[in-house]
Scaffold this active site. Structure first.
Site, PDB file in Angstrom:
ATOM      1  N   ASP A  69      -4.926 -15.476  26.058  1.00 20.02           N
ATOM      2  CA  ASP A  69      -5.752 -16.475  26.097  1.00 20.02           C
ATOM      3  C   ASP A  69      -4.842 -17.702  25.478  1.00 20.02           C
ATOM      4  OD1 ASP A  69      -5.991 -15.134  23.856  1.00 20.02           O
ATOM      5  OD2 ASP A  69      -7.785 -14.887  23.580  1.00 20.02           O
ATOM      6  N   ASP A 119      -4.999 -18.626  22.785  1.00 16.53           N
ATOM      7  CA  ASP A 119      -4.694 -19.157  21.287  1.00 16.53           C
ATOM      8  C   ASP A 119      -3.777 -18.768  20.236  1.00 16.53           C
ATOM      9  OD1 ASP A 119      -4.938 -16.068  20.907  1.00 16.53           O
ATOM     10  OD2 ASP A 119      -6.833 -16.099  19.946  1.00 16.53           O
ATOM     11  N   SER A 149      -7.270 -11.042  25.420  1.00 15.74           N
ATOM     12  CA  SER A 149      -6.122 -11.836  24.680  1.00 15.74           C
ATOM     13  C   SER A 149      -4.973 -10.877  24.595  1.00 15.74           C
ATOM     14  CB  SER A 149      -6.538 -11.617  22.512  1.00 15.74           C
ATOM     15  OG  SER A 149      -5.506 -12.295  22.668  1.00 15.74           O
ATOM     16  N   ASP A 164       0.532 -15.753  24.155  1.00 14.39           N
ATOM     17  CA  ASP A 164      -0.368 -14.354  25.081  1.00 14.39           C
ATOM     18  C   ASP A 164      -1.387 -15.115  25.967  1.00 14.39           C
ATOM     19  OD1 ASP A 164      -2.256 -15.453  23.383  1.00 14.39           O
ATOM     20  OD2 ASP A 164      -3.254 -13.569  22.753  1.00 14.39           O
TER      21      ASP A 164
END
Ligand code: MG
Length: 460
Positions: free
Chosen positions: A249, A251, A104, A247
């Site tokens: 990843d 999400d 992440s 960010d």
């Protein structure tokens, strides 16, 4: 961070957001392959979608986990580099399990392994425990050679994801506006998806850090104002309608207004919640988001459910309560009509939809929200958190407190939340108040208190 050292005693491997570690240190190839075997044994002989973010170590961990899965009979659908929510949407659409290799927003030295259930949400804790037990007992289902899983790709996954997002917004109305949008992907997994989405929405797109760089050399992956100085300075005077940052990843999505002001994720959440609620709507958010959402839900006669911190928990609570909207104060918004997980690109589309349908600038919409401010800090965790709690409580002149997740103390002019992170060895400190300066003061005061307690003998 979860310690991955093998031990005869049962010890959780999955943290609040999957497994995290440093490749070739605590997240080794050998471990990744065995956890892949355990995941494959738990999933059964089925197709498993796999993807990863842009980290340099992603291929190594991906291949180790995939080998483990294939040895237990799982067939891999390799979706390559893509945002975590794109993989989750694929799993939901096809009704299959998934594994994503990502850490992440963590620094580039980290990587991680996250399991996705066949409804597209993060695997429930009790299912992660089953995988952990298989791992510790080495009860792997190793199949004969003729049943070993194979690996194939699926070039349709991006279109599937973007079409899913577009189905929830007024594409014609957004296209009419011809918004100018500046995108900072931070060299993460959204480097091609968000620009592609914006082009489909008729936006004029200018891109920043939209190429894969597994060491995140352009900026730190966490989309906080101090890490987005280039984006903010380009927004000032760039004649853009909106700035977007993700960010690693993707999400999460955070926004910069047309004047170059950073918009706190808490305010974005409030804006989206206010636009979708009707009387009786259920809204889910953790204890870390501001009291503005209470006011919005109260005004809209919606029911607000507070949870412990952690996006998977918010998702599961939403499913259990049939809530259509939820999210966190960090830019993670969960729009249940689309899927029950945080989705940065979906959030971008929702915000553009609000701007297009309402005909207002993003700064105007933000200034019409109840004014609450959250100031967030992180303190290195050097002592056991539980040993600090009583000292903080005796220091605080608090009217009441909530110990459901860390320690939240309510003061006359705001609150302070202190909780150990589930993914890093830090304590997060949140100060909240109607006054911006006071929110900062509260966070600084309790940061100093924690620092002092960790240095002094009284914390023992
Ligand atoms: Mg993320």
């Amino acid at each position: 961070m979860v310690k991955l050292t093998e031990t005869p005693d049962y010890k959780p491997i999955f943290g609040t957001n999957g497994i995290r570690g440093i490749p070739n240190k605590d997240l080794t190839v050998e471990f990744a392959q065995e956890i892949g075997k355990a995941i494959g044994t738990y999933y059964g002989k089925v197709s498993v979608a796999m993807g990863r973010d842009t980290r340099d170590t992603g291929n190594m961990i991906f291949n180790a986990v995939a080998s483990g899965l294939m040895s237990s009979g799982s067939g891999i659908i390799d979706l390559g580099i893509l945002p975590t929510p794109a993989l989750q949407y694929y799993c939901k659409s096809k009704g299959i399990f998934g594994v994503v290799i990502t850490a992440s927003h963590n620094p580039p030295r980290f990587n991680g392994i996250k399991c996705i259930a066949n409804d597209g949400t993060e695997l429930r804790r009790e299912d992660e425990e089953k995988i952990e037990r298989i791992y510790y007992e080495k009860a792997f289902a190793t199949v004969p050679w003729e049943d070993v899983g194979t690996l194939r790709g699926d070039p349709t996954s991006l279109e599937l994801y973007l079409d899913g997002i577009l189905s929830h917004v007024n594409v014609g109305k957004i296209r009419e506006k011809q918004f100018r949008v500046l995108v900072d992907s931070g060299n993460g997994a959204s480097y091609f998806t968000t620009p592609a989405l914006l082009r489909k929405l008729g936006c004029s797109v200018v891109s920043l850090n939209t190429y894969p760089d597994g060491k995140f050399t352009s900026r730190t992956s966490e989309p906080r104002p101090e890490n987005l100085k280039d984006l903010i300075s380009l927004m000032k005077g760039g004649n853009f309608n909106l700035g977007v940052a993700h960010d690693g990843d993707a999400d999460r999505a955070v926004f910069i207004d047309e004047k170059g002001n950073f918009i706190d994720g808490d305010k974005t959440l409030c804006l989206v919640v206010r636009s979708v609620i009707k009387p009786g709507t259920k809204v889910v958010t953790p204890i870390s988001s501001s009291d503005a959402i209470d006011e919005i839900c109260h005004d809209g006669k919606a029911d607000l459910i507070r949870t412990r911190v952690g996006a998977p928990l918010v998702s599961r609570t939403m499913i259990d309560n049939r809530a259509m909207i939820g999210g966190e104060e960090n830019g993670g918004i969960i729009y249940g009509e689309h899927q029950y997980c945080r989705d940065g690109a979906m959030t971008v589309a929702l915000i553009l939809n609000l701007m297009a349908v309402g005909g207002k600038r993003i700064s105007e919409m933000i200034s019409s929200l109840p004014q609450f401010f959250i100031h967030k800090l992180s303190v290195e965790r050097k002592r056991d958190w539980k040993s600090l709690e009583p000292h903080i409580l005796s220091y605080a002149e608090t009217k009441s407190n909530d110990r459901s997740d860390g320690l939240k103390i309510y003061l006359s002019d705001g609150w302070v939340l202190m909780r150990p992170s589930g993914t890093e060895p830090i304590i997060r400190v949140y100060g909240q108040s109607r006054d911006e300066k006071r929110a900062r003061e509260l966070a600084l005061e309790y940061e100093a208190l924690i620092l002092g307690l960790q240095e002094g003998p009284s914390a023992e």
